[in-house]
Design an enzyme around this catalytic site. Structure first.
Site, PDB file in Angstrom:
ATOM      1  N   HIS A   1     -10.543  25.486   0.317  1.00 33.87           N
ATOM      2  CA  HIS A   1     -11.987  25.446   0.535  1.00 33.87           C
ATOM      3  C   HIS A   1     -12.242  25.190   2.020  1.00 33.87           C
ATOM      4  CE1 HIS A   1     -15.997  23.464   0.649  1.00 33.87           C
ATOM      5  NE2 HIS A   1     -16.286  24.335  -0.298  1.00 33.87           N
TER       6      HIS A   1
ATOM      7  N   ASP B   1     -17.501  24.051  -8.819  1.00 30.92           N
ATOM      8  CA  ASP B   1     -17.913  24.878  -7.683  1.00 30.92           C
ATOM      9  C   ASP B   1     -18.169  26.314  -8.130  1.00 30.92           C
ATOM     10  OD1 ASP B   1     -17.957  26.239  -5.043  1.00 30.92           O
ATOM     11  OD2 ASP B   1     -17.255  24.319  -4.298  1.00 30.92           O
TER      12      ASP B   1
END
Length: 338
Positions: free
Chosen positions: A44, A239
């Site tokens: 990420h 997410d």
């Protein structure tokens, strides 16, 4: 300190006094270099910088909330709906050197409270979670963010969402058939995302995405790549269920070289137990329409509906992204030198 490991996101219980529903507390710590946790962080990146994802903070809150629920109701008690609300991660932990992640730790302190004149019951309790980055020895370095968690009956959520189902599915159908919409596959979607967020590995869960720049609407078909048998799934699931909101903001921005939309908080995350990406043969999708805030046109806000097997099973309320000049972004999140 105990060595009780609740999950990869909640590795050590430092202190715990959760018998009291008024002013009880628990503190947990986790090392970012944990082999199960590390991939959810290194895959990420924002502005090419490795950054702890919001899904890590929500997973920590959910894990501790579940622990507190089972402490009061019994180990086998079914979980209620866990409403993670007022989530703000204003200073996420930055990983400047991924080879030194053993020096990076997160700590979350959770305090229990009851409203005045309320019968003492776990269902009336609110959890207040505060996140800090700390040194390996436990010295607090910086507050990263905060959120609250409430225990709610998710059947009420499902009933409320069922009233929105026809509208949401009609908008999804319209987006997919509208000649003015753009439809992109997984590779193209995450290429468009790269103007700000670089998702790699098992974060790339949108297998296709249709969006309309004029209406700021988007829908994606979700195929989650993380598997419970081999992966720590929480951050990927959280997410992946909602990052279509950030996608539509950054994908439609005309001047990507000069501007970017960054996360500005979430009013509430409500993922019911019916949201289950590990289920065989399941069909999962989502839908969002973003719109400018009346009092601040630089902020886009929307509700993300999560659908699975013919019903709405989750919702992210009030997901916000703020438009900022990239020169400002490069100051507080400087990209690595090439």
């Amino acid at each position: 300190m105990t060595t009780t490991r609740l999950s990869p996101s909640c590795q050590q219980i430092i202190s715990s006094d959760i018998s009291s529903l008024q002013n009880g507390s628990i503190t947990i710590r986790s090392c970012m270099d944990d082999p199960d946790l590390a991939p959810t962080i290194t895959n990420h990146r924002c502005n090419s910088v490795v950054l702890t994802p919001s899904g890590l903070y929500t997973d920590m809150a959910i894990t501790v909330a579940s622990h507190i629920w089972h402490h009061h109701r019994g180990a086998n008690a079914p979980l209620p709906g866990l409403n993670v609300h007022n989530l703000e991660v204003h200073k996420p932990l930055i990983v400047k050197d991924p080879t030194q992640m053993s020096t990076l730790w997160l700590e979350m302190t959770t305090t229990l409270s009851l409203p005045p004149n309320t019968h003492e019951d776990i269902t009336s309790t609110t959890l207040h979670c505060v996140f800090h980055s700390i040194s390996p020895s436990g010295t607090k370095l910086q507050q990263n963010g905060h959120c609250n968690v409430s225990f709610e009956w998710y059947y009420g959520w499902l009933s409320e969402w069922s009233l929105q189902y026809n509208h949401v599915t009609s908008r999804i159908a319209a987006l997919r058939s509208n000649p003015h919409s753009q439809t992109v596959n997984r590779a193209k979607a995450y290429k468009l995302f790269e103007s700000f967020v670089q998702y790699s590995g098992k974060y790339q869960n949108m297998s296709s995405c249709a969006f309309d720049a004029a209406t700021l609407e988007a829908t994606s078909t979700l195929e989650f790549l993380a598997q419970p048998e081999s992966d720590f799934c929480g951050p990927y699931y959280h997410d992946g269920s909602c990052h279509v909101s950030g996608f539509v903001c950054n994908a439609v921005e005309q001047n990507k070289e000069s501007n970017a939309f960054i996360s500005n908080g979430v009013t509430a995350m409500k993922l019911s137990p019916l949201f289950d990406p590990s289920k065989e043969g399941t069909e999962i999708s989502n839908y969002v329409q973003m719109s400018p805030l009346p009092n601040d046109k630089t902020v886009l806000q929307g509700d993300v509906y999560v659908l699975q097997d013919g019903q709405i099973v989750g919702m992210w309320e009030g997901v916000r992204f703020k438009k900022i000049p990239r020169r400002v972004l490069n100051v507080f999140l400087p990209p690595p030198k090439k």
